[in-house]
Design a protein around this motif. Structure first.
Motif, PDB file in Angstrom:
ATOM      1  N   ILE A  79      -5.171   6.153   5.442  1.00 23.62           N
ATOM      2  CA  ILE A  79      -4.552   6.343   4.131  1.00 23.62           C
ATOM      3  C   ILE A  79      -3.080   5.977   4.192  1.00 23.62           C
ATOM      4  CG2 ILE A  79      -3.889   8.102   2.456  1.00 23.62           C
ATOM      5  CD1 ILE A  79      -6.472   9.527   3.074  1.00 23.62           C
ATOM      6  N   VAL A  80      -2.428   6.388   5.300  1.00 24.06           N
ATOM      7  CA  VAL A  80      -0.997   6.061   5.435  1.00 24.06           C
ATOM      8  C   VAL A  80      -0.810   4.556   5.402  1.00 24.06           C
ATOM      9  CG1 VAL A  80       0.848   6.023   7.138  1.00 24.06           C
ATOM     10  CG2 VAL A  80      -0.316   8.153   6.619  1.00 24.06           C
ATOM     11  N   LEU A  81      -1.704   3.816   6.046  1.00 22.29           N
ATOM     12  CA  LEU A  81      -1.567   2.352   6.053  1.00 22.29           C
ATOM     13  C   LEU A  81      -1.867   1.772   4.682  1.00 22.29           C
ATOM     14  CD1 LEU A  81      -3.098   1.162   9.416  1.00 22.29           C
ATOM     15  CD2 LEU A  81      -0.801   0.824   8.583  1.00 22.29           C
ATOM     16  N   ALA A  82      -2.753   2.432   3.931  1.00 14.23           N
ATOM     17  CA  ALA A  82      -3.191   1.843   2.656  1.00 14.23           C
ATOM     18  C   ALA A  82      -2.186   2.106   1.543  1.00 14.23           C
ATOM     19  CB  ALA A  82      -4.547   2.419   2.282  1.00 14.23           C
ATOM     20  N   VAL A  83      -1.283   3.065   1.738  1.00 13.75           N
ATOM     21  CA  VAL A  83      -0.370   3.430   0.634  1.00 13.75           C
ATOM     22  C   VAL A  83       0.434   2.242   0.118  1.00 13.75           C
ATOM     23  CG1 VAL A  83       1.803   4.640   0.290  1.00 13.75           C
ATOM     24  CG2 VAL A  83      -0.215   5.890   1.021  1.00 13.75           C
ATOM     25  N   PRO A  84       1.046   1.390   0.974  1.00 17.27           N
ATOM     26  CA  PRO A  84       1.818   0.275   0.415  1.00 17.27           C
ATOM     27  C   PRO A  84       0.968  -0.630  -0.473  1.00 17.27           C
ATOM     28  CG  PRO A  84       2.170   0.425   2.772  1.00 17.27           C
ATOM     29  CD  PRO A  84       1.116   1.404   2.435  1.00 17.27           C
ATOM     30  N   ILE A  85      -0.287  -0.854  -0.047  1.00 12.99           N
ATOM     31  CA  ILE A  85      -1.139  -1.761  -0.836  1.00 12.99           C
ATOM     32  C   ILE A  85      -1.447  -1.132  -2.185  1.00 12.99           C
ATOM     33  CG2 ILE A  85      -3.407  -2.824  -0.921  1.00 12.99           C
ATOM     34  CD1 ILE A  85      -3.301  -3.274   1.980  1.00 12.99           C
ATOM     35  N   ILE A  86      -1.703   0.190  -2.176  1.00 15.01           N
ATOM     36  CA  ILE A  86      -1.987   0.863  -3.460  1.00 15.01           C
ATOM     37  C   ILE A  86      -0.774   0.727  -4.367  1.00 15.01           C
ATOM     38  CG2 ILE A  86      -2.414   3.115  -4.498  1.00 15.01           C
ATOM     39  CD1 ILE A  86      -3.981   3.811  -1.933  1.00 15.01           C
ATOM     40  N   GLY A  87       0.416   0.897  -3.765  1.00 14.32           N
ATOM     41  CA  GLY A  87       1.638   0.745  -4.567  1.00 14.32           C
ATOM     42  C   GLY A  87       1.719  -0.642  -5.172  1.00 14.32           C
ATOM     43  N   ALA A  88       1.417  -1.649  -4.365  1.00 12.09           N
ATOM     44  CA  ALA A  88       1.510  -3.030  -4.865  1.00 12.09           C
ATOM     45  C   ALA A  88       0.526  -3.234  -6.004  1.00 12.09           C
ATOM     46  CB  ALA A  88       1.202  -3.991  -3.722  1.00 12.09           C
ATOM     47  N   ILE A  89      -0.688  -2.688  -5.854  1.00 10.22           N
ATOM     48  CA  ILE A  89      -1.693  -2.870  -6.918  1.00 10.22           C
ATOM     49  C   ILE A  89      -1.198  -2.233  -8.201  1.00 10.22           C
ATOM     50  CG2 ILE A  89      -3.996  -2.149  -7.646  1.00 10.22           C
ATOM     51  CD1 ILE A  89      -4.861  -2.385  -4.727  1.00 10.22           C
ATOM     52  N   LEU A  90      -0.652  -1.003  -8.084  1.00  5.83           N
ATOM     53  CA  LEU A  90      -0.183  -0.324  -9.306  1.00  5.83           C
ATOM     54  C   LEU A  90       0.898  -1.151  -9.975  1.00  5.83           C
ATOM     55  CD1 LEU A  90      -0.162   3.438  -8.358  1.00  5.83           C
ATOM     56  CD2 LEU A  90      -1.715   2.186  -9.849  1.00  5.83           C
ATOM     57  N   GLU A  91       1.803  -1.707  -9.163  1.00  9.53           N
ATOM     58  CA  GLU A  91       2.885  -2.500  -9.769  1.00  9.53           C
ATOM     59  C   GLU A  91       2.303  -3.668 -10.554  1.00  9.53           C
ATOM     60  OE1 GLU A  91       5.472  -3.690  -6.703  1.00  9.53           O
ATOM     61  OE2 GLU A  91       5.948  -1.594  -6.229  1.00  9.53           O
ATOM     62  N   THR A  92       1.352  -4.397  -9.921  1.00  8.31           N
ATOM     63  CA  THR A  92       0.818  -5.569 -10.643  1.00  8.31           C
ATOM     64  C   THR A  92       0.100  -5.118 -11.905  1.00  8.31           C
ATOM     65  OG1 THR A  92      -1.023  -5.348  -9.114  1.00  8.31           O
ATOM     66  CG2 THR A  92       0.558  -7.112  -8.690  1.00  8.31           C
ATOM     67  N   VAL A  93      -0.619  -3.988 -11.839  1.00  8.18           N
ATOM     68  CA  VAL A  93      -1.337  -3.532 -13.038  1.00  8.18           C
ATOM     69  C   VAL A  93      -0.332  -3.199 -14.139  1.00  8.18           C
ATOM     70  CG1 VAL A  93      -2.670  -1.614 -13.963  1.00  8.18           C
ATOM     71  CG2 VAL A  93      -3.371  -2.707 -11.839  1.00  8.18           C
ATOM     72  N   ILE A  94       0.726  -2.498 -13.765  1.00 13.00           N
ATOM     73  CA  ILE A  94       1.715  -2.110 -14.779  1.00 13.00           C
ATOM     74  C   ILE A  94       2.353  -3.350 -15.380  1.00 13.00           C
ATOM     75  CG2 ILE A  94       4.012  -1.054 -15.029  1.00 13.00           C
ATOM     76  CD1 ILE A  94       2.991   1.045 -12.942  1.00 13.00           C
ATOM     77  N   ARG A  95       2.613  -4.371 -14.514  1.00 14.82           N
ATOM     78  CA  ARG A  95       3.247  -5.589 -15.045  1.00 14.82           C
ATOM     79  C   ARG A  95       2.298  -6.290 -16.016  1.00 14.82           C
ATOM     80  NH1 ARG A  95       3.932  -8.812 -10.550  1.00 14.82           N
ATOM     81  NH2 ARG A  95       4.880  -7.087  -9.426  1.00 14.82           N
ATOM     82  N   LEU A  96       0.961  -6.158 -15.758  1.00 12.89           N
ATOM     83  CA  LEU A  96       0.020  -6.856 -16.650  1.00 12.89           C
ATOM     84  C   LEU A  96      -0.036  -6.185 -18.016  1.00 12.89           C
ATOM     85  CD1 LEU A  96      -2.969  -7.587 -14.233  1.00 12.89           C
ATOM     86  CD2 LEU A  96      -1.328  -9.195 -15.202  1.00 12.89           C
ATOM     87  N   LEU A  97       0.180  -4.852 -18.017  1.00 11.65           N
ATOM     88  CA  LEU A  97       0.055  -4.174 -19.320  1.00 11.65           C
ATOM     89  C   LEU A  97       1.123  -4.691 -20.280  1.00 11.65           C
ATOM     90  CD1 LEU A  97      -0.574  -0.493 -18.186  1.00 11.65           C
ATOM     91  CD2 LEU A  97      -2.203  -2.198 -18.976  1.00 11.65           C
TER      92      LEU A  97
END
Lengths: 129, 67
Positions: A110-128
């Protein structure tokens, strides 16, 4: 084919482990299962290396960010070693220790996956809109 | 491949020798020596196995860049 070697090695190792579990020194059965697991992985080494090289090449061609691929490989490594340790502990009868090892492996992943989750959220927010 | 299999047989031989020695020493009435041979056998087994585990961990570390 290599699969015959591996299955043969696994059968011989587990057969000897069963014999040794009955003898005066049952802990050596655990040693043998560890060695068998390690040898099977070391046999599969060059195949895994080839697959990883192909994935890296595909990622470069698809201009995927190298960081994500590295994280995925790290997660695979942690999952494999965690699984290896947990399974050996469970074979030795220590279910509690095995679940602790799996718990630690999950946290590390989970610790390793956190940056990727952050990146996904950013792209999703930018798409909205 | 070969050295993996012969390591397995070496450990098996060691365990069988240790258990025979254990039973023999127990019959001879020397229980403390019997348990000592068990420990020595275990130590030798570990001495052979730990480099293999280390090699496995080093290989996984280098393969998956787990620094």
């Amino acid at each position: 084919m290599q699969i015959f070697q591996i299955v043969g090695l696994a059968l011989v190792a587990s057969f000897i482990a069963v014999i040794l579990r009955q003898s005066r020194a049952p802990e050596s059965a655990m040693l043998i299962s560890i060695v068998a697991g390690a040898v099977v992985f070391l046999l599969m080494l060059d195949k895994i290396g080839a697959v990883i090289r192909v994935l890296e090449e595909l990622a470069d061609r698809a201009h995927v960010n190298k960081f994500y691929l590295m994280t995925i490989f790290k997660i695979i490594g942690i999952a494999y070693i965690g699984e290896f340790g947990a399974q050996v502990c469970r074979d030795a009868g220590e279910g509690a220790v095995a679940s602790k090892v799996e718990f630690a492996a999950k946290i590390l992943i989970i610790v390793l996956a956190v940056p990727i989750i952050g990146a996904i959220l950013e792209t999703v927010i930018r798409l909205l809109p | 491949m070969g050295e993996g299999v012969n390591l397995i047989f070496r450990i098996a031989g060691l365990a069988i020798v240790v258990s025979i020695l254990f039973t023999f020493l127990k019959q001879a009435g020397r229980d403390e020596y019997a348990y000592m041979t068990l420990l020595v056998g275990l130590a030798i087994g570990l001495l052979w196995v730990i480099p293999v585990i280390l090699e496995l961990f080093e290989t996984v570390r280098s393969l998956f860049q787990l620094y």
